[in-house]
Design an enzyme around this catalytic site. Structure first.
Site, PDB file in Angstrom:
ATOM      1  N   ASP A 159       1.517  -9.870   2.843  1.00  0.00           N
ATOM      2  CA  ASP A 159       1.258  -8.500   2.812  1.00  0.00           C
ATOM      3  C   ASP A 159       1.523  -7.890   4.348  1.00  0.00           C
ATOM      4  O   ASP A 159       0.598  -7.963   5.073  1.00  0.00           O
ATOM      5  CB  ASP A 159      -0.089  -8.382   2.516  1.00  0.00           C
ATOM      6  CG  ASP A 159      -0.579  -7.065   2.217  1.00  0.00           C
ATOM      7  OD1 ASP A 159       0.409  -6.128   2.439  1.00  0.00           O
ATOM      8  OD2 ASP A 159      -1.639  -6.456   1.948  1.00  0.00           O
ATOM      9  N   ASP A 381       6.909  -2.110   2.697  1.00  0.00           N
ATOM     10  CA  ASP A 381       5.515  -2.792   2.002  1.00  0.00           C
ATOM     11  C   ASP A 381       5.638  -3.867   1.311  1.00  0.00           C
ATOM     12  O   ASP A 381       6.242  -3.790   0.067  1.00  0.00           O
ATOM     13  CB  ASP A 381       4.675  -1.618   1.735  1.00  0.00           C
ATOM     14  CG  ASP A 381       3.154  -2.356   1.474  1.00  0.00           C
ATOM     15  OD1 ASP A 381       2.881  -3.410   2.068  1.00  0.00           O
ATOM     16  OD2 ASP A 381       2.405  -2.095   0.461  1.00  0.00           O
TER      17      ASP A 381
END
Ligand SMILES: *[C@@H]1O[C@H](CO)[C@@H](O)[C@H](O)[C@H]1NC(C)=O
Ligand SMILES: *[C@@H]1O[C@H](CO)[C@@H](O)[C@H](O)[C@H]1NC(C)=O
Ligand SMILES: *[C@@H]1O[C@H](CO)[C@@H](O)[C@H](O)[C@H]1NC(C)=O
Ligand SMILES: *[C@@H]1O[C@H](CO)[C@@H](O)[C@H](O)[C@H]1NC(C)=O
Ligand SMILES: *[C@@H]1O[C@H](CO)[C@@H](O)[C@H](O)[C@H]1NC(C)=O
Length: 503
Positions: A159, A381
């Protein structure tokens, strides 16, 4: 391959028992050696299959799940960015001291810092395998990770929007006592902190806990000065993670066949975590830009660079991709470079964008949409699946793409915020004009059509964009990033990318 990995883990365990290990252990088998590059051990998503549950059987249901966890995450990202852009500085809220208001859906985290490792690996890199989350009913990518002494294996969501690395964990369970320490009823994989000789909790009286980690939702509760510093994350969808901050040793396998250990990495030992966001993973590996992030700590050792290549989430299961610390030798056509905007909306990686073109025509999108120092901006992201564009960018993109799909029956499916799904019988990619993201410095990102006209179910495709509120940030999600190699150069503040099959 599962057995293979386990055997290696086992032999490593034996070696650890009889050897005083400090920096490097020679791997006995199975490690790629590519002229002096250092890689962390990689896993294949195939390995995880069968170990994971909660996978929806129906493709459409999987997509709904994915879209749901995305929606939650995107709300969290925009809230966090708004707080930063609104001049509130870093998000500074202690969960115990707020009402149950929404807490950003990014798993922030803790303190490690201290990157004074003596050895600099200038000619090597470390690498971890990345698995596609599509197999597990989420759109996330996973890495296998070794933590503790001796090293224990966990599978974490990769992440770039998080700075804390945390995992489901047991602590103080030696006595075999209390309710929280019973055997795993649901066979979840855990990090057993008690079995690790290198786990050190961060005292709740330390300034690390009271100051540094306050940004990261540490609690002020401190029954005695040496009690562990605790955290409590809550998510709007009901997901939550509560636990203790600790320093731990992380083991990375290098491309030259050796291993390296990073000491004093701040990790979160999550005593409890629940909710849809984390169902398929043991936790999160924080790759965001912050002093607490593993990416920053590890890349300090490896020339300040980390990179990943995301395989197509629909590709055959025997194709792996990698997360690499240090220089990766990745096969790409041409690398394109654009400035990486650090320190504006940490821990997110922002890029400058000049516009989006479709079929060669630049769309009419106001420039402030892309201005990260104003109230817009674009982030890359890895933990969001779909690409979210704020209204003034979303509308022209959708208009241009749907115009090309007029020959296909629009379906009234309920797939959350995915507005446009169609019967794809007879569809060929060439009917869709090519979409190009024009990043700053003249870097053109031209994703394959299948990255934005995405498969939803047999015979059904959807436009893979979701509309975001303006003002706000736009997010390039991981489906859009797939089949590309992405290199984050934190020292030179540069993002490199090139199309790749990720082999
Ligand atoms: C890295 O470079 C140093 C000298 O620059 C050399 O001694 C060392 O063997 C190299 N390491 C690898 C793994 O190639
Ligand atoms: C944890 O690591 C940090 C950074 O290396 C160090 O400053 C701190 O003293 C360590 N804390 C504990 C409790 O080991
Ligand atoms: C890391 O810490 C240093 C000193 O405390 C600070 O100047 C720097 O901005 C921090 N970096 C990030 C990415 O937060
Ligand atoms: C993956 O499996 C397919 C058949 O199942 C095979 O043709 C292909 O060569 C394999 N690819 C790799 C990289 O092993
Ligand atoms: C798509 O259209 C074809 C015929 O044109 C039909 O047979 C098929 O059932 C439709 N699929 C869906 C998902 O509506």
């Amino acid at each position: 391959m599962v057995t293979h990995t386990r055997q290696r883990g086992f032999s490593l365990f034996i070696i650890c028992l009889f050897t005083i290990v400090n920096y490097s252990l020679k791997f006995t088998e199975g490690i790629r050696v590519s002229d002096g590059a250092v890689k962390l051990e990689l896993i294949h998503r195939h390995h995880l299959q069968g170990e994971r549950r909660n996978v929806a059987a129906q493709p459409l249901e999987r997509l709904r799940q994915l879209v749901h966890s995305d929606a939650v995450r995107l709300r969290g990202i925009s809230l966090k960015v708004m707080l930063i852009q609104g001049g509130a500085g870093p998000v500074r809220r202690r969960v115990s001291e707020t009402d149950d208001a929404f807490i950003p859906a990014s798993t922030n985290g803790g303190g490690g810092g201290g990157s004074n490792n003596k050895e600099q690996f200038s000619n090597v890199s470390g690498q971890l395998p990345i698995s596609s989350g599509a197999d597990f009913g989420t759109g996330q990518y996973f890495v296998q990770f070794r933590v503790g002494s001796p090293a224990q294996k966990v599978v974490l969501i990769a992440d770039t929007g998080s700075d804390l690395t945390w995992m489901n964990c047991k602590y103080r369970c030696r006595g075999g006592g209390g309710g929280g320490c019973r055997r795993n009823s649901n066979k979840r994989r855990l990090f057993w902190a008690d079995r690790s000789s290198s786990f050190r909790t961060v005292p709740c009286s330390s300034t690390t806990c009271t100051n540094d980690l306050a940004n990261l939702f540490s609690l002020t509760r401190c029954p005695s000065p040496i009690s562990p510093c605790a955290y409590d994350y809550r998510y709007s969808d009901g997901s939550a993670a509560q636990g203790l901050f600790g320093n731990e040793t992380v083991t990375l396998s290098l491309t030259n066949g050796r291993k390296t250990r990073l000491h004093n990495v701040l990790i979160g030992c999550s005593i409890s975590s629940s909710g849809p966001t984390f169902q398929s993973a043991d936790g999160v590996i924080g790759l965001g830009y912050s002093n607490y992030s593993l990416a920053v700590k590890a890349s300090n050792l490896f020339r300040g660079i980390f990179s990943y290549c995301l395989v197509d989430h629909l590709s055959p299961k025997n194709i792996s991709s990698y997360l690499t610390f240090g220089s990766a030798k990745q096969q790409t056509d041409t690398m394109h470079y654009t400035a990486l905007i650090l320190d504006v909306i940490n821990p997110f990686y922002a890029v400058s964008m000049n516009g989006i073109s479709i079929g060669g025509s630049m769309l009419d999108i106001p420039a402030e949409v892309w201005d990260v120092k104003g109230s817009g901006g674009v982030i890359l992201d890895s933990g969001t699946s779909l690409t979210s564009l704020v209204g003034p960018a979303y509308r022209p993109v959708m208009a241009a793409l749907t115009a090309s799909l007029s020959g296909f029956e629009k379906l009234g499916l309920d797939v959350g915020p995915l507005e446009y799904c169609f019967n794809s019988t007879g569809f060929v990619e060439s009917v869709v004009p090519r979409l190009v993201f024009h990043f700053g410095d003249g870097a053109r990102f031209e994703p394959p059509v299948k990255s934005y006209v995405i498969d939803a179910a047999p015979g059904v495709k959807c436009l893979g964009f979701v509309g975001g509120a303006w003002p706000g940030v736009s997010v390039v999600g991981n489906i859009m990033q797939q089949n590309y190699f992405w290199e984050f150069d934190l020292v030179n503040k540069r993002l490199g990318f090139g199309s790749s099959s990720c082999k």
